[in-house]
Design a protein around this motif. Structure first.
Motif, PDB file in Angstrom:
ATOM      1  N   MET D   1       1.201  -0.974   0.281  1.00  0.00           N
ATOM      2  CA  MET D   1      -0.450  -0.154  -0.149  1.00  0.00           C
ATOM      3  C   MET D   1       1.214   1.382  -0.159  1.00  0.00           C
ATOM      4  O   MET D   1       1.783   1.206   0.904  1.00  0.00           O
ATOM      5  CB  MET D   1      -0.505   0.039   1.068  1.00  0.00           C
ATOM      6  CG  MET D   1      -1.704   1.487   1.087  1.00  0.00           C
ATOM      7  SD  MET D   1      -2.562   1.086   3.094  1.00  0.00           S
ATOM      8  CE  MET D   1      -1.592   0.641   3.629  1.00  0.00           C
ATOM      9  N   SER D  19      -0.188   7.327 -10.070  1.00  0.00           N
ATOM     10  CA  SER D  19      -1.296   6.932  -9.257  1.00  0.00           C
ATOM     11  C   SER D  19      -2.486   7.550  -9.587  1.00  0.00           C
ATOM     12  O   SER D  19      -3.736   7.287  -9.916  1.00  0.00           O
ATOM     13  CB  SER D  19      -0.942   6.757  -7.683  1.00  0.00           C
ATOM     14  OG  SER D  19      -1.931   6.932  -6.935  1.00  0.00           O
ATOM     15  N   LYS D  51      -7.475  -0.456   2.237  1.00  0.00           N
ATOM     16  CA  LYS D  51      -7.997  -1.677   2.157  1.00  0.00           C
ATOM     17  C   LYS D  51      -8.434  -0.687  -0.197  1.00  0.00           C
ATOM     18  O   LYS D  51      -7.714  -1.881  -0.149  1.00  0.00           O
ATOM     19  CB  LYS D  51      -9.329  -1.900   2.195  1.00  0.00           C
ATOM     20  CG  LYS D  51      -9.176  -3.148   3.040  1.00  0.00           C
ATOM     21  CD  LYS D  51     -10.623  -3.741   3.936  1.00  0.00           C
ATOM     22  CE  LYS D  51     -10.824  -4.565   4.973  1.00  0.00           C
ATOM     23  NZ  LYS D  51     -10.005  -5.983   5.079  1.00  0.00           N
ATOM     24  N   VAL D  52      -8.774   0.271   0.441  1.00  0.00           N
ATOM     25  CA  VAL D  52      -9.326   0.415  -1.451  1.00  0.00           C
ATOM     26  C   VAL D  52      -7.773   1.107  -1.738  1.00  0.00           C
ATOM     27  O   VAL D  52      -7.590   0.687  -3.032  1.00  0.00           O
ATOM     28  CB  VAL D  52     -10.077   1.951  -0.995  1.00  0.00           C
ATOM     29  CG1 VAL D  52     -10.469   2.787  -2.786  1.00  0.00           C
ATOM     30  CG2 VAL D  52     -11.318   1.387  -0.242  1.00  0.00           C
ATOM     31  N   GLU D  54      -5.370   0.004  -1.329  1.00  0.00           N
ATOM     32  CA  GLU D  54      -4.247  -1.171  -1.866  1.00  0.00           C
ATOM     33  C   GLU D  54      -4.943  -1.819  -3.462  1.00  0.00           C
ATOM     34  O   GLU D  54      -4.526  -2.072  -4.501  1.00  0.00           O
ATOM     35  CB  GLU D  54      -4.599  -2.453  -1.103  1.00  0.00           C
ATOM     36  CG  GLU D  54      -3.460  -3.027  -0.382  1.00  0.00           C
ATOM     37  CD  GLU D  54      -3.209  -4.054   0.831  1.00  0.00           C
ATOM     38  OE1 GLU D  54      -3.894  -5.393   0.534  1.00  0.00           O
ATOM     39  OE2 GLU D  54      -3.390  -3.344   2.009  1.00  0.00           O
ATOM     40  N   LYS D  55      -6.339  -1.860  -3.373  1.00  0.00           N
ATOM     41  CA  LYS D  55      -6.989  -1.875  -4.914  1.00  0.00           C
ATOM     42  C   LYS D  55      -6.797  -0.986  -5.826  1.00  0.00           C
ATOM     43  O   LYS D  55      -6.553  -1.508  -6.877  1.00  0.00           O
ATOM     44  CB  LYS D  55      -8.449  -2.180  -4.082  1.00  0.00           C
ATOM     45  CG  LYS D  55      -8.082  -3.988  -3.283  1.00  0.00           C
ATOM     46  CD  LYS D  55      -9.358  -4.857  -3.296  1.00  0.00           C
ATOM     47  CE  LYS D  55      -9.101  -6.691  -2.283  1.00  0.00           C
ATOM     48  NZ  LYS D  55     -10.704  -7.028  -2.070  1.00  0.00           N
ATOM     49  N   THR D  56      -6.454  -0.215  -5.619  1.00  0.00           N
ATOM     50  CA  THR D  56      -6.704   0.907  -6.394  1.00  0.00           C
ATOM     51  C   THR D  56      -5.471   1.866  -6.852  1.00  0.00           C
ATOM     52  O   THR D  56      -5.495   2.290  -7.775  1.00  0.00           O
ATOM     53  CB  THR D  56      -7.812   2.227  -6.416  1.00  0.00           C
ATOM     54  OG1 THR D  56      -7.329   2.547  -5.169  1.00  0.00           O
ATOM     55  CG2 THR D  56      -9.283   1.200  -6.040  1.00  0.00           C
ATOM     56  N   SER D 226     -17.801  -4.841   2.398  1.00  0.00           N
ATOM     57  CA  SER D 226     -17.482  -5.508   1.006  1.00  0.00           C
ATOM     58  C   SER D 226     -17.772  -5.067   0.397  1.00  0.00           C
ATOM     59  O   SER D 226     -17.472  -4.730  -1.014  1.00  0.00           O
ATOM     60  CB  SER D 226     -17.620  -7.060   1.143  1.00  0.00           C
ATOM     61  OG  SER D 226     -17.332  -7.613   2.355  1.00  0.00           O
ATOM     62  N   LEU D 229     -17.168  -1.163   0.420  1.00  0.00           N
ATOM     63  CA  LEU D 229     -15.733  -1.314  -0.518  1.00  0.00           C
ATOM     64  C   LEU D 229     -15.560  -1.338  -2.264  1.00  0.00           C
ATOM     65  O   LEU D 229     -14.862  -0.728  -2.909  1.00  0.00           O
ATOM     66  CB  LEU D 229     -14.353  -2.927  -0.049  1.00  0.00           C
ATOM     67  CG  LEU D 229     -14.234  -2.345   1.275  1.00  0.00           C
ATOM     68  CD1 LEU D 229     -13.242  -3.780   1.980  1.00  0.00           C
ATOM     69  CD2 LEU D 229     -12.763  -0.879   1.777  1.00  0.00           C
ATOM     70  N   GLU D 230     -16.463  -2.639  -2.360  1.00  0.00           N
ATOM     71  CA  GLU D 230     -16.849  -2.910  -3.895  1.00  0.00           C
ATOM     72  C   GLU D 230     -17.627  -1.216  -4.568  1.00  0.00           C
ATOM     73  O   GLU D 230     -17.024  -1.014  -5.807  1.00  0.00           O
ATOM     74  CB  GLU D 230     -17.964  -3.784  -4.509  1.00  0.00           C
ATOM     75  CG  GLU D 230     -16.945  -5.106  -4.250  1.00  0.00           C
ATOM     76  CD  GLU D 230     -17.884  -6.477  -4.556  1.00  0.00           C
ATOM     77  OE1 GLU D 230     -18.934  -5.879  -4.998  1.00  0.00           O
ATOM     78  OE2 GLU D 230     -17.719  -7.320  -3.806  1.00  0.00           O
ATOM     79  N   MET D 233     -14.811   1.617  -4.771  1.00  0.00           N
ATOM     80  CA  MET D 233     -13.933   1.453  -6.175  1.00  0.00           C
ATOM     81  C   MET D 233     -14.639   1.538  -7.616  1.00  0.00           C
ATOM     82  O   MET D 233     -13.794   1.732  -7.948  1.00  0.00           O
ATOM     83  CB  MET D 233     -13.007  -0.078  -5.667  1.00  0.00           C
ATOM     84  CG  MET D 233     -12.089   0.015  -4.616  1.00  0.00           C
ATOM     85  SD  MET D 233     -11.439  -2.282  -3.908  1.00  0.00           S
ATOM     86  CE  MET D 233     -13.074  -2.915  -3.629  1.00  0.00           C
ATOM     87  N   ASN D 237     -12.924   3.911  -9.358  1.00  0.00           N
ATOM     88  CA  ASN D 237     -12.424   3.927 -11.087  1.00  0.00           C
ATOM     89  C   ASN D 237     -13.162   4.766 -12.479  1.00  0.00           C
ATOM     90  O   ASN D 237     -12.296   5.016 -13.966  1.00  0.00           O
ATOM     91  CB  ASN D 237     -12.188   2.329 -11.661  1.00  0.00           C
ATOM     92  CG  ASN D 237     -11.032   1.123 -10.475  1.00  0.00           C
ATOM     93  OD1 ASN D 237      -9.950   1.966  -9.899  1.00  0.00           O
ATOM     94  ND2 ASN D 237     -11.621   0.484  -9.709  1.00  0.00           N
TER      95      ASN D 237
END
Lengths: 246, 246, 246, 246, 246, 246
Positions: D1, D19, D51-52, D54-56, D226, D229-230, D233, D237
């Motif tokens: 991260m 980024s 968490k966000v 890390e995934k983005t 969950s 978070l989805e 993201m 995105n």
């Protein structure tokens, strides 16, 4: 010396273009012990400004005689204005000076309490008008000469007040307002907490004198002030010639 | 005359109690044609304040030499500060004066453009400190004598500038700053829209003179100013004795 | 150590009464050269606060990680907030702490640029709640030990940055964030004008390092920080026992 | 991260360009009953942001841990800051982020009371820098899943606090700060007037728990979070790819 | 009905004491599609206020017809005022009403965009004058009846505009300003991002209608408005009798 | 007459282009003695605006019914808003009108106390949008006709209130709200200090009537108002044709 408010509107435009520099003396009305007048910081700023103006061809603006006097505001005779009010006024003045054609605005400050407001005003002007040169001068570069000249230790690392030093300034610059027969020696113990918590000065001094005013002399004042003046003039002249870096 | 900033902090407390009244001269730096200096309004306020102070035993504070100069801010030499900045500073000064023991704060104004800020500052002080007496004086009660004295019609119903009248004031109060050889006659036609829409004065005058400055005399000035002074002193003295009605 | 935000609302009231002191670490996100992280001032403030809290029984509040970064705001990674915003937030926090029953609010500052805002916030709180003790601490009383410890001259009389000194602090307090393999020597010539006119640091440095970071050691850091910590604890303890003088 | 404050100034510029997105976790210090810590909203915001990020591939900024806590400001441990202060700070941060090269500023909010300030700050930024994308996210799109998951009715149509739901969030995201042995059931009757007149929560609850915290489970938390978070993201995105419509 | 501005100053004092409640209708000038007037929210607030006043014996103040119209400010005919301006004005009005002897100030709001300003103003008044009862009412408690009455789904979870519902309100309360012959069906897809990023409505609608205005009927309006009115009256009457809890 | 809030968003754009002028009636809620309603200044502004709009093809905006009522704020029924709030709102409205395509914004003022705010708002708009024409009109050019019409001397040089004159205005413009059977004669002695120190009117009048309201007639009102209307229309039409001088 070019006294701005004595000019007339017809002639002043050309003179501004030629001079380029406006000096604002700024002081305060503040308790300065028994031997110095409430207007000490105004007289110092005004006389310094006159000397600088004479040697640099700058215009002297009328003195702004009200300053931020938080620490001494409870002493008889002090008049305090807030940083907010002061910053607002100084930014307004700066904007007008720029519109009038000045390229440099020099604030000659006689009162340490104004330092925050002057710096903040200068930054706001810098942000709005980056090409406009703004200086805030409070006895620049006198640390060494002061250490040499003084006979007593300073009561505080960064401020001095109505003491050997400031009284000497007055004896050199505005002797007619000093009554040395009333000068006193009063070296308070300033608690270290005064630097880290709001501490009105009545907590550690009754006189508002921070040192031995009796040791003040015109000669001491002249020595330090001469260095300050040289530094002020050098700063102004350098900035005049150097292009603004933005 | 009691010059506040020349007092020292030790003696001033008792003197404040005795005098009770602080006078703040407030003017502006503003274009006043070819024959009057930029500081005209400052000199007028300062000299008026001195005369009032002498006769009333009031203290004179250092002049606040920057004012709201919206209408003439584009003329050479004018320095404009906003109503907000001015109000802030005046309220701060008033609060300090009250804390210092003054019971009355008299603003003697030399510049009409300051009127809104002075009145608003006075109201804010009234709201915070109802028992503190605050006056804002701009040549009170001179309408009749002015009509008698003047040889030319006024260019505008409520303001005058660098004209027969104001130049006469200067000849009486600050003659050394007047150059009558440069005085001009310039009676502009001020459009009626100037009272109902923002109208910088360059829209109707090039000189900033609103009248016949050549007709100014010291005697005319003295006649009007004498009435103004009498009225000022009466207002101050009445307010001193009358209990505040709140 | 008492971590305020880990307490629950049921137990915290009694603990506040017992402890009495809240410590706010405040730093900044700011360029610190190639070898120190952007959050250097946050880590320093946080670690100092933890040490002080442990020894004084004070609560540590969550770090305020945004500060006034005017001088370096154009360097990669810096985040700047204005004095106004910072003052507003700090005053709000102080008012809440007082309402919650704290008698002392200690701001431990890791970033010199915050000094003006912290002092102003403290004064505003003092004006509103005179009995509430507010401290703003920035490595108090370390001048002498720093002079002894340092091997190179300071690049500036009053500020230091990412240099021998600050890097040593980090090596002692937060070594895991320092990459000494990237440490550089870069002693810029800071023009004297930088003290008298708005001067973003890009005018005299490309690295934002003001000195010889290579000379930094954990031991140097420990020596200076130990003095700072002793002084902080003494200031807090003295103020705890001494009655507020108002 | 990518932890922004752990980056150094030399490397960060390129990484920002790559980024493009900066995430600010923002919470509050606020009473959350006997079983949850005062910093609940900070921990939630911080863990969600991690968490966000890390995934983005977004950067996580240091948490802003002070929020608008009007409703609970009289409960032990709460620290309240005003909307004005918060808006000022957030706008400053946003301006800096844009100047640093970020194209998107995502505020991940853990405290409903911040919603007004975040939206207002976002609008101010939009007005000044229309091309800068600013998001304020508070568990977006979880209504349906929450209705499915919860075993008890919500005490209020639009807010929840320290209850079955929020405690489940904490069990999933920051279990180490939850003391389920202290969890209580306290379903207050919130008067309908609470939505239409200023109503500090002490008027209807003593515990600050609005529901049955005993029913909280990690699994419930995971299910709702969950979805949140989805949705976060997806929002980030989509905005990344979609051109700004202005 | 007691129309405040039609009273005279001699009689009004006693009537205020007897009534105790002042109602301020507040709306906006805003685009409402082709069939509803720009003043829709003003007419709705005004007619609702009249009905409530009649049944509660409250005074109706003159309508404040300007509101926060950020989302639709770029549509033809919209006039937008900022939250700051609105809050300032509402707090001033509230203070005056309290000084005039009213014990309750009820803002009947016809425009959702005003909600933040009304709530904030109410909180500021609560902080200054805790015993003064301030209500902000926007169709309270109509969710269920609306769901029953409507034939089409709402385009958005929390706002509706110029649609089946609002048009029905107008048909019931101010039919003379509705031109049903121009009513349209326009159910835009509002992107989920509209709830998390500043989104002027021109990004998703051209008409500013969010639904099927053609389905509007006076009967639907009456059903919902009747519930809203009952709820408003209950809230006012309950608050009248219940002692303020502070 | 073009009533702005009765237009719909589809048609209004073209009509704005054609008309170009928006009129804002602005008044106050203020004590006006026993025979005139609190809303006197609102009714006057509104009726004047209607007449002007009809003859000039201008749009009439909804009345802003709250004004600065400092002097009479302690009289039963008065509602006072501050200059700051009023200026903020008026500037916001002006900006919106310009964005909507209006080229002229005419404030028709029914309350002298608003004069400062209107002028200041106009200047702020002028500074931001110099090409936008802003007028503030308060019975322009009626001095001569008023002197001819009135049977009693005015109680004050620059203001009149609920007297022969204003009551005549109401009889001509809004007779249905006047109760002449309650009209009184009350000519207070206004102390000269009222012009130089904050003086709430309760210090010199109990009725708030400044003159002989019994002498009011519809005919007097018509004579003066007709001149005012002619002047307003001339000012608007001249400004329409004349190019802005900036």
């Amino acid at each position: 010396m070019l006294i701005f408010q004595n000019e007339n509107s017809y002639d002043v435009k050309g003179k501004i273009e030629k001079s380029g520099v406006a000096i604002l003396p700024i002081g305060a009305v503040e308790a300065h012990g028994p031997h110095l007048p409430l207007g000490t910081d105004n007289y110092l700023a005004e006389r310094l400004a006159a000397k600088v103006a004479e040697k640099t061809g700058a215009f002297v603006l009328p003195t702004l005689p009200y300053g931020q006097v938080w620490s001494l505001k409870n002493f008889p005779g002090s008049i305090n204005v807030s940083n907010e009010s002061l910053i607002g006024l100084l930014v307004d003045i700066g904007i007008s000076l720029h519109q009038q054609g000045f390229s440099m605005f020099v604030m000659i400050n006689g009162h340490l309490g104004n330092a925050v407001a002057l710096k903040e005003a200068a930054r706001k002007l810098y942000s709005d008008i980056p090409e406009f040169k703004v200086l805030y001068l409070f006895y620049p570069g006198v640390k060494q000469i002061t250490d040499e000249v003084r006979e007593t230790q300073s009561a505080h690392a960064s401020y001095f007040h109505a003491c050997e030093i400031e009284t000497s300034y007055m004896l050199y610059l505005a002797e007619e307002f000093v009554d040395m027969s009333k000068a006193i020696t009063d070296i308070p113990v300033i608690p270290s907490s005064a630097d880290v918590t709001p501490t009105p000065w009545e907590e550690f001094t009754r006189s508002a004198v921070l040192g031995d005013a009796k040791l003040a002399t015109k000669e001491k004042g002249e020595k330090i002030i001469s260095v300050a003046l040289e530094n002020m003039m050098a700063l102004i002249n350098n900035m005049r010639t150097a292009p603004k870096q933005n």
